[in-house]
Design an enzyme around this catalytic site. Sequence first.
Site, short mmCIF file in Angstrom:
data_model
loop_
_atom_site.label_atom_id
_atom_site.label_comp_id
_atom_site.label_asym_id
_atom_site.label_seq_id
_atom_site.Cartn_x
_atom_site.Cartn_y
_atom_site.Cartn_z
N LYS A 1 7.57 -1.21 -5.02
CA LYS A 1 6.69 -2.04 -5.26
C LYS A 1 6.75 -2.86 -3.55
O LYS A 1 6.39 -3.18 -3.56
CB LYS A 1 7.41 -3.00 -6.21
CG LYS A 1 7.26 -4.54 -6.32
CD LYS A 1 8.31 -5.50 -5.00
CE LYS A 1 9.63 -6.06 -5.91
NZ LYS A 1 9.68 -6.42 -6.80
N CYS B 1 11.35 -1.29 -7.38
CA CYS B 1 11.40 -2.25 -6.26
C CYS B 1 11.35 -1.13 -5.43
O CYS B 1 11.00 -2.30 -4.82
CB CYS B 1 13.28 -2.92 -6.92
SG CYS B 1 14.29 -2.89 -8.24
#
Length: 457
Positions: free
Chosen positions: A29, A26
């Site tokens: 990203k 996460c």
Amino acid sequence: AVLDYVEPSPQGTIWGLGGTCVNVGCIPKKLMHQAALLGSALKDAQHYGWNISQPVHHTWSVMAQAVQNYVKSLNWGHRVQLQDKKVKYFNVKGSFADPHTVRGLTKAGKETVITADNIVIATGGRPKYPTDIAGAREYGITSDDLFWLKESPGKTLVVGASYVSLECAGFLTGIGLDTTVMMRSIPLRGFDQQMASLVTEHMESYGTKFLKRCFPTKVEKLKSNRLQVTWKNADLNKEETDSFDTVMWAVGRAPDTKTLNLETIGVKTNSETGKIIVDASEATSVPHIYAVGDITEGRPELTPTAIAAGKLLAQRLFGQSSELMDYDNVPTTVFTPLEYGCVGLSEEAAVQRHGSDNIEVYHAYYKPLEFTVAERDAAQCYMKMVCLREREQRILGLHFIGPNAGEVIQGFALGIKCGATYPQMMKTVGIHPTCAEEVTKLHITKRSGLDATVTGC
């Protein structure tokens, strides 16, 4: 004590403390997604009077270094936190010797033996490589490697249509790389399929190429160091080929449980998925051994659910609590170039559970104000609310595609968690001008067949 060890990826990538989300998930990203959004903001800026000399160029190494430095600061933060809380940290790979004993080996092969009353397994998952495709493992990378590349991946083929695949392909396209997604069947399996189609449609219109109903058969290295990929096109029933600088597999994740020695101590797993079977209190088939996160069967593979389940488990074990984790109405967002956020049931799941005659779907195509001056296409900006049709029309699911989808859905998730109904949503006053306010104005049903395009300011 905490045992944490990162087995190098097949390409040799390793990282620090903090698990997938912090290091190869996460966090990097979202930062790379942000890099891509800034690229499109530069295009918009000219419509708003900013003089930006064209063409603009993106330097991978500058972004990658900044992202990697931030991730390393988080690794350090986690180590400090463990020390502050007097948790012993062992950078060793552990496996069970007996139900109360974990044996760990350091990189150098030195053994550590730890015994404990309670043991929590939270080893998460790792990306899968296809086993039946020649060259897949030798020449391909996964999301475990992408965020730690020093040099730009160049022309990239991303295989798979998972959210991992689409998010990565989205930001690679957004920073100016030639990017292709190869999908054998449907995008975003498990998500609402109408929304999934809009997400991929938007990506296609912004330059990501899609090879639909195709599956790779082999990857070969050319003299030029490029990778030649051969695949079968199911629609044309023929073999096709192209060359790429990078091939990334995003074909699902597998739980990291193989080396834990679970069979010996009697922890039951699902033989098909390899995931650990747990009850509502995260307990495995061995009373004092628990499991949380991606390795547990039937749970959402999301960082916040794993954290929440872990906190509640700690409170039950040591804090006189009996509260269990509630996995219903967990919100989530897919950070594709146009973000997709949702909470609750997909339209398909609602129909399956309640029957199509018993649900009402309110929907709208809307245009974010920011898109108007920028002359940006808003064809895929869409939202829908799936409600029960009877009595108070309880909201079963909310789906939103547009800018800042995560921020929009997070707020509404509270209401839906509290059992919000359609009339209550209609009594909620919107904040003008926002995208989120359109949720409070949803009034056209799919059943009516009327045009769902929002008009007016």
